[in-house]
Design a protein around this motif. Structure first.
Motif, PDB file in Angstrom:
ATOM      1  N   ASN A   1      -1.365 -47.679 -61.890  1.00 12.23           N
ATOM      2  CA  ASN A   1      -2.127 -48.803 -62.705  1.00 12.23           C
ATOM      3  C   ASN A   1      -2.649 -48.032 -63.779  1.00 12.23           C
ATOM      4  OD1 ASN A   1      -1.773 -50.497 -60.639  1.00 12.23           O
ATOM      5  ND2 ASN A   1      -3.808 -50.037 -59.525  1.00 12.23           N
ATOM      6  N   THR A   2      -2.895 -47.048 -63.932  1.00 11.64           N
ATOM      7  CA  THR A   2      -3.456 -46.238 -65.263  1.00 11.64           C
ATOM      8  C   THR A   2      -2.204 -46.120 -66.041  1.00 11.64           C
ATOM      9  OG1 THR A   2      -5.133 -44.936 -63.721  1.00 11.64           O
ATOM     10  CG2 THR A   2      -4.465 -44.029 -66.164  1.00 11.64           C
ATOM     11  N   PHE A   3      -1.141 -45.815 -65.650  1.00 11.96           N
ATOM     12  CA  PHE A   3      -0.065 -45.728 -66.671  1.00 11.96           C
ATOM     13  C   PHE A   3       0.182 -47.421 -67.041  1.00 11.96           C
ATOM     14  CE2 PHE A   3       1.858 -42.024 -64.205  1.00 11.96           C
ATOM     15  CZ  PHE A   3       1.480 -41.000 -65.173  1.00 11.96           C
ATOM     16  N   GLY A   4       0.077 -48.242 -66.374  1.00 10.21           N
ATOM     17  CA  GLY A   4       0.093 -49.567 -66.912  1.00 10.21           C
ATOM     18  C   GLY A   4      -0.837 -49.810 -67.810  1.00 10.21           C
ATOM     19  N   ILE A   5      -2.007 -49.596 -67.820  1.00 13.85           N
ATOM     20  CA  ILE A   5      -3.091 -49.745 -68.631  1.00 13.85           C
ATOM     21  C   ILE A   5      -2.708 -48.782 -70.029  1.00 13.85           C
ATOM     22  CG2 ILE A   5      -5.424 -49.418 -69.458  1.00 13.85           C
ATOM     23  CD1 ILE A   5      -6.131 -49.681 -66.310  1.00 13.85           C
ATOM     24  N   LEU A   6      -2.381 -47.725 -69.922  1.00 16.11           N
ATOM     25  CA  LEU A   6      -1.781 -46.983 -71.069  1.00 16.11           C
ATOM     26  C   LEU A   6      -0.645 -47.513 -71.669  1.00 16.11           C
ATOM     27  CD1 LEU A   6      -2.317 -44.187 -72.330  1.00 16.11           C
ATOM     28  CD2 LEU A   6      -0.343 -43.309 -71.072  1.00 16.11           C
ATOM     29  N   SER A   7       0.421 -48.057 -71.019  1.00 13.86           N
ATOM     30  CA  SER A   7       1.572 -48.777 -71.663  1.00 13.86           C
ATOM     31  C   SER A   7       1.038 -50.049 -72.314  1.00 13.86           C
ATOM     32  CB  SER A   7       2.647 -49.307 -70.645  1.00 13.86           C
ATOM     33  OG  SER A   7       3.113 -47.938 -70.188  1.00 13.86           O
ATOM     34  N   SER A   8       0.171 -50.807 -71.735  1.00 15.87           N
ATOM     35  CA  SER A   8      -0.374 -51.987 -72.513  1.00 15.87           C
ATOM     36  C   SER A   8      -1.246 -51.885 -73.452  1.00 15.87           C
ATOM     37  CB  SER A   8      -1.073 -52.893 -71.354  1.00 15.87           C
ATOM     38  OG  SER A   8      -0.407 -53.125 -70.314  1.00 15.87           O
ATOM     39  N   GLN A   9      -2.032 -50.703 -73.550  1.00 15.01           N
ATOM     40  CA  GLN A   9      -2.911 -50.356 -74.763  1.00 15.01           C
ATOM     41  C   GLN A   9      -2.114 -49.883 -75.896  1.00 15.01           C
ATOM     42  OE1 GLN A   9      -6.226 -50.984 -74.094  1.00 15.01           O
ATOM     43  NE2 GLN A   9      -6.715 -50.558 -76.364  1.00 15.01           N
ATOM     44  N   TRP A  10      -1.022 -49.044 -75.489  1.00 12.94           N
ATOM     45  CA  TRP A  10      -0.323 -48.429 -76.931  1.00 12.94           C
ATOM     46  C   TRP A  10       1.092 -48.774 -76.655  1.00 12.94           C
ATOM     47  CZ3 TRP A  10      -3.890 -46.833 -80.133  1.00 12.94           C
ATOM     48  CH2 TRP A  10      -4.893 -46.383 -79.404  1.00 12.94           C
ATOM     49  N   ARG A  11       1.774 -49.580 -77.534  1.00 13.04           N
ATOM     50  CA  ARG A  11       2.938 -50.159 -77.467  1.00 13.04           C
ATOM     51  C   ARG A  11       3.912 -49.195 -77.544  1.00 13.04           C
ATOM     52  NH1 ARG A  11       1.577 -56.031 -80.469  1.00 13.04           N
ATOM     53  NH2 ARG A  11       0.002 -56.528 -79.209  1.00 13.04           N
TER      54      ARG A  11
END
Length: 407
Positions: A310-320
């Motif tokens: 989930n943390t990786f998902g948040i990172l990908s959503s935050q920084w495209r």
């Protein structure tokens, strides 16, 4: 001596006249020190024109930078001194706020959409070479200025606090973090062979991370070759070596909650089957047809391990930039990954208004040994197997919860 000087001057003059004639023949105009469009940066540049209007609208400002206006100002106060340049007699330097804006805009959008540096150079009315220098300088400054405050080396008390968070929120006792690796896609570097070629058929570097129960990075290792496995990268990272040698300063062994009769139990990290089973690193039981006790253990471990996914998902959503191939040098990619990870901790702390002492590890950028093959996840010591069996028994007895599978 005077005749020699005169002959030299005549030759230089002749060469200069020939060069000028060739330039005129090609129709090329002489370069200027600063192009006319760049001189109007303060009047028509995106930073001086559009961004000042966006500051009046918090929602649009945050969609533009992925940071709120308060977070942007706070970040600028941290890194401003490190990215400020002095003015010269010939021209004024680009301000720290504008340099930070260019970097954030590139990391957020342009590194992920395929647009070249020329696009943002034209938008901000700066030189392309200037943009190429700003990005690595600013992302390095972000990491250097924030790492000690938002991702510092953990202490025994920090690991204990993380374990309490996993117990309270995710019902996994004595867990000091979730471990996993993420492939960051990029364009194949020249003359790199198959070092960055991963099992997905693309080229990448690997971000190895340990996260806590609140989706914050505690340990990261960036720069592993895409061809190496997660277990191999862990083994050759500073964090993996400290975990193997027992110098990670994990809390001392203690009994599981309500299971004093089982004796002291070590603190562990949870991971998937790509990592080896060790005394302080728990992985799932292999296989599809498993007895109920093992299925319960795999379920409870998977529930805690999903935090890193989930943390990786948040990172990908935050920084495209994580959504497409990044077309810059691998060293710049590493610096951008490190900067976005520490920025995620920075943003989560500012949103929750918590103490900035997140205290995670900063052992990033170490390059693993090239040519590593797949590390077998089933090779484990008897002590590691015993620790996992104790967890399994605990989850099916005194540590059971009402919503876990029973069949």
């Amino acid at each position: 001596m005077a005749d020699v000087d005169r002959v030299f001057i005549e030759r230089v003059t002749a060469l200069y006249l020939l060069w000028r004639a060739e330039q005129q023949r090609r129709g090329q105009r002489r370069r200027t020190w600063v192009h006319q469009t760049l001189r109007r940066r303060s009047q028509f540049g995106e930073f001086h024109h559009l961004l000042q209007e966006l500051r009046l609208d918090d929602g649009r400002f945050q969609r533009y930078f992925r940071l709120s206006r308060a977070q942007y100002d706070d970040l600028l106060s941290h890194v401003g001194a490190s990215i400020t340049l002095q003015d010269t007699n010939y021209r004024r330097s680009i301000t720290a706020a504008e340099r930070l804006s260019i970097c954030l805009r590139l990391v957020n959008v342009f590194l992920a959409t395929g647009d070249s540096f020329r696009t943002i150079a034209s938008s901000y009315r700066v030189g392309v070479s200037t943009v190429c220098q700003i990005v690595p300088q600013v992302v390095t400054a972000i990491w250097d200025c924030l790492v000690e405050e938002y991702m510092a080396v953990p202490t025994t008390g920090d690991w204990r606090s993380i374990a309490e968070g996993f117990q309270e929120q995710w019902n996994f006792p004595l867990c000091c973090g979730a471990v996993d690796g993420k492939h960051v896609g990029m364009k194949a570097p020249p003359n790199s062979g198959s070092q960055f070629h991963n099992y997905k058929g693309t080229f990448s570097i690997v971000l190895l991370a340990v996260v806590d129960a609140k989706y914050r990075f505690r340990v990261i290792d960036v720069g592993g070759y895409g061809r190496a496995s997660d277990g191999g990268i862990l083994a050759n990272s500073a964090f993996g070596q400290a975990l193997r040698t027992g110098t990670l300063h994990l809390p001392p062994d203690q009994p599981l909650p309500g299971a004093d009769e089982r004796g002291p139990h070590p603190h562990v990290l949870v991971a998937d089957e790509a990592f080896p089973l060790r005394r302080n690193l728990m992985g799932p039981f292999p296989g599809r047809t498993l007895p109920p006790e093992r299925r319960v253990f795999n379920y409870r471990l998977s529930r805690a391990r999903l935090l890193v996914e989930n943390t990786f998902g948040i990172l990908s959503s935050q920084w495209r930039m994580y959504r497409r191939l990044i077309e810059v040098h691998p060293e710049v990619v590493e610096n951008c990954v490190k900067a976005t990870c520490v920025l995620q901790n920075f943003m989560r702390c500012s949103e929750r208004r918590e103490s900035p002492a997140v205290r995670g590890a900063g052992q990033a950028g170490e390059e693993p040994v090239p040519g590593l093959g797949r590390v077998a996840a089933n090779f484990s010591s008897r002590e590691a197997v015993r620790v996992r069996d104790v967890f399994m028994a605990h989850f099916s007895a005194e540590g059971a919860v009402a919503w876990q599978p029973t069949e």
